[in-house]
Write an enzyme that holds these catalytic residues in place. Structure first.
Site, PDB file in Angstrom:
ATOM      1  N   TYR A   1      -2.127   0.435  10.565  1.00 58.59           N
ATOM      2  CA  TYR A   1      -2.329  -0.250   9.286  1.00 58.59           C
ATOM      3  C   TYR A   1      -1.050  -0.222   8.463  1.00 58.59           C
ATOM      4  O   TYR A   1      -0.574  -1.253   7.966  1.00 58.59           O
ATOM      5  CB  TYR A   1      -3.471   0.412   8.515  1.00 58.59           C
ATOM      6  CG  TYR A   1      -3.584  -0.034   7.073  1.00 58.59           C
ATOM      7  CD1 TYR A   1      -4.113  -1.275   6.744  1.00 58.59           C
ATOM      8  CD2 TYR A   1      -3.155   0.791   6.036  1.00 58.59           C
ATOM      9  CE1 TYR A   1      -4.213  -1.683   5.424  1.00 58.59           C
ATOM     10  CE2 TYR A   1      -3.259   0.402   4.716  1.00 58.59           C
ATOM     11  CZ  TYR A   1      -3.782  -0.844   4.414  1.00 58.59           C
ATOM     12  OH  TYR A   1      -3.867  -1.243   3.099  1.00 58.59           O
TER      13      TYR A   1
ATOM     14  N   LYS B   1       1.378  -3.388   7.393  1.00 56.82           N
ATOM     15  CA  LYS B   1       1.668  -3.667   5.988  1.00 56.82           C
ATOM     16  C   LYS B   1       3.175  -3.606   5.702  1.00 56.82           C
ATOM     17  O   LYS B   1       3.656  -4.243   4.768  1.00 56.82           O
ATOM     18  CB  LYS B   1       0.917  -2.666   5.098  1.00 56.82           C
ATOM     19  CG  LYS B   1      -0.563  -2.968   4.938  1.00 56.82           C
ATOM     20  CD  LYS B   1      -0.806  -4.173   4.053  1.00 56.82           C
ATOM     21  CE  LYS B   1      -2.235  -4.305   3.636  1.00 56.82           C
ATOM     22  NZ  LYS B   1      -2.467  -5.395   2.649  1.00 56.82           N
TER      23      LYS B   1
ATOM     24  N   THR C   1       0.822  -1.213   0.000  1.00 55.05           N
ATOM     25  CA  THR C   1       0.000   0.000   0.000  1.00 55.05           C
ATOM     26  C   THR C   1       0.852   1.259   0.000  1.00 55.05           C
ATOM     27  O   THR C   1       1.965   1.284   0.555  1.00 55.05           O
ATOM     28  CB  THR C   1      -0.907   0.010   1.241  1.00 55.05           C
ATOM     29  OG1 THR C   1      -1.506   1.301   1.392  1.00 55.05           O
ATOM     30  CG2 THR C   1      -0.117  -0.285   2.515  1.00 55.05           C
TER      31      THR C   1
ATOM     32  N   GLU D   1       0.252   3.610   1.806  1.00 58.65           N
ATOM     33  CA  GLU D   1       0.324   4.050   3.201  1.00 58.65           C
ATOM     34  C   GLU D   1       1.681   3.697   3.830  1.00 58.65           C
ATOM     35  O   GLU D   1       2.020   4.204   4.897  1.00 58.65           O
ATOM     36  CB  GLU D   1      -0.808   3.430   4.015  1.00 58.65           C
ATOM     37  CG  GLU D   1      -2.188   3.974   3.681  1.00 58.65           C
ATOM     38  CD  GLU D   1      -2.406   5.402   4.181  1.00 58.65           C
ATOM     39  OE1 GLU D   1      -1.783   5.783   5.193  1.00 58.65           O
ATOM     40  OE2 GLU D   1      -3.195   6.130   3.552  1.00 58.65           O
TER      41      GLU D   1
END
Length: 293
Positions: free
Chosen positions: A100, A104, A76, A78
């Site tokens: 999150y 990840k 991601t 992010e």
């Protein structure tokens, strides 16, 4: 299509399913993927998003398929969080800003480690935001299109958002899933950034959604006191609520997918405007058919 009961927190079921199916390809899209929610469910997010990825890869090895299975990991944008450079590519340092993103990050590196340690065909696709009419209703893009559709149909007066100035590189999920598949068709496994190379603010998304129903939005005030009004009527349609702010915000994400464009011959087909229009049309139809949705 055959569905199997399973869970990324249950190693035994993963071993059973992979042993039974003997897949050629595995796409790990499973996650607690809501960034704001990950602050409230940090341990669960780590268990699913980080350790869940490890469990799948270990299950593949347990059943002896590590030389057969091609594995795709949904990484991601992010991961970049507090961005260290603009735009972000495969060599940009990571600086996640949420549980999150941190979960990840573990998944990204465990995929890399298993690829190097065991010779597994495993790829990380660092996908920037990708949307479609199937996006979950609590995600900001879908919240906007659902709310604007309800306003157009007289089912709602106004709605609340968080940071209007957050900027994202938004693409269409259809284009991005094609990129996932192309990655696993290559001769050697590599990691790729998938992005449009354009960035747009939440504010812009709101404006385009209202344009789709023939209304223009003007903004007044700032911070939590900012409101979005209909240009002609002066009716307030958008307000800001600080409860939607993240404890640590990611202000700007902009991807550089040069590697994917050159090595995979991939490029996005759907424009930002077309994406918003497609989501708006889908939600207008949904709300007409089911006003209580």
């Amino acid at each position: 299509m055959k569905l199997h009961y399973g869970d990324l927190t249950d190693s035994s079921c993963l071993v059973k399913i992979i042993s039974e199916v003997k897949p050629d390809e595995i796409y790990n899209l499973g996650a607690q993927s809501h960034v704001k929610v990950s602050f409230d469910l940090a341990e669960y997010t780590a268990n699913v998003d980080a350790l869940g990825t490890l469990r799948i890869m270990d299950a593949v090895r347990t059943v002896g398929l590590e030389k057969k299975v091609r594995f795709y990991q949904a990484s991601t944008s992010e991961l970049y969080g507090k961005v260290q450079e603009v735009p972000q590519n495969e060599k940009t340092p990571f600086y996640p800003r949420s549980p999150y993103g941190v979960a990840k990050l573990y998944a990204y590196w465990i995929v890399t480690n298993y690829r190097e340690a065991y010779g597994m065909f495993a790829c990380n696709g660092v996908l920037f935001n990708h949307e479609s009419p199937r996006r979950g209703e609590t995600f900001v893009t879908r919240k906007i299109t659902r709310s604007v559709a309800k306003i157009a149909l007289g089912q709602m007066d106004r709605f609340e958002l968080g940071n209007l100035d957050a900027k994202r590189d938004w693409g269409h999920a259809r284009d991005y899933v094609e990129a996932m598949w192309i990655m696993l068709q290559q001769d050697t496994p590599e990691d790729f950034v998938i992005a449009t190379g354009e960035t747009h603010s939440v504010r812009e998304f709101v404006e385009l959604a209202f344009n789709h129903i023939g209304k223009s939005i003007i903004w007044e005030g700032d911070g939590v006191n900012e409101v979005g009004k209909e240009k002609n009527s002066g009716v307030i349609r958008v307000t800001v609520n600080s409860k939607y702010y993240r404890p640590t915000e990611v202000d700007l994400l902009l991807g550089d997918s040069t590697k994917a464009r050159e090595q995979l011959n991939w490029k996005p087909k759907v424009t930002f405007g077309e994406l918003v229009s497609e989501m708006m049309e889908a939600d207008l139809q949904l709300m007409k058919q089911n006003p209580l949705a």
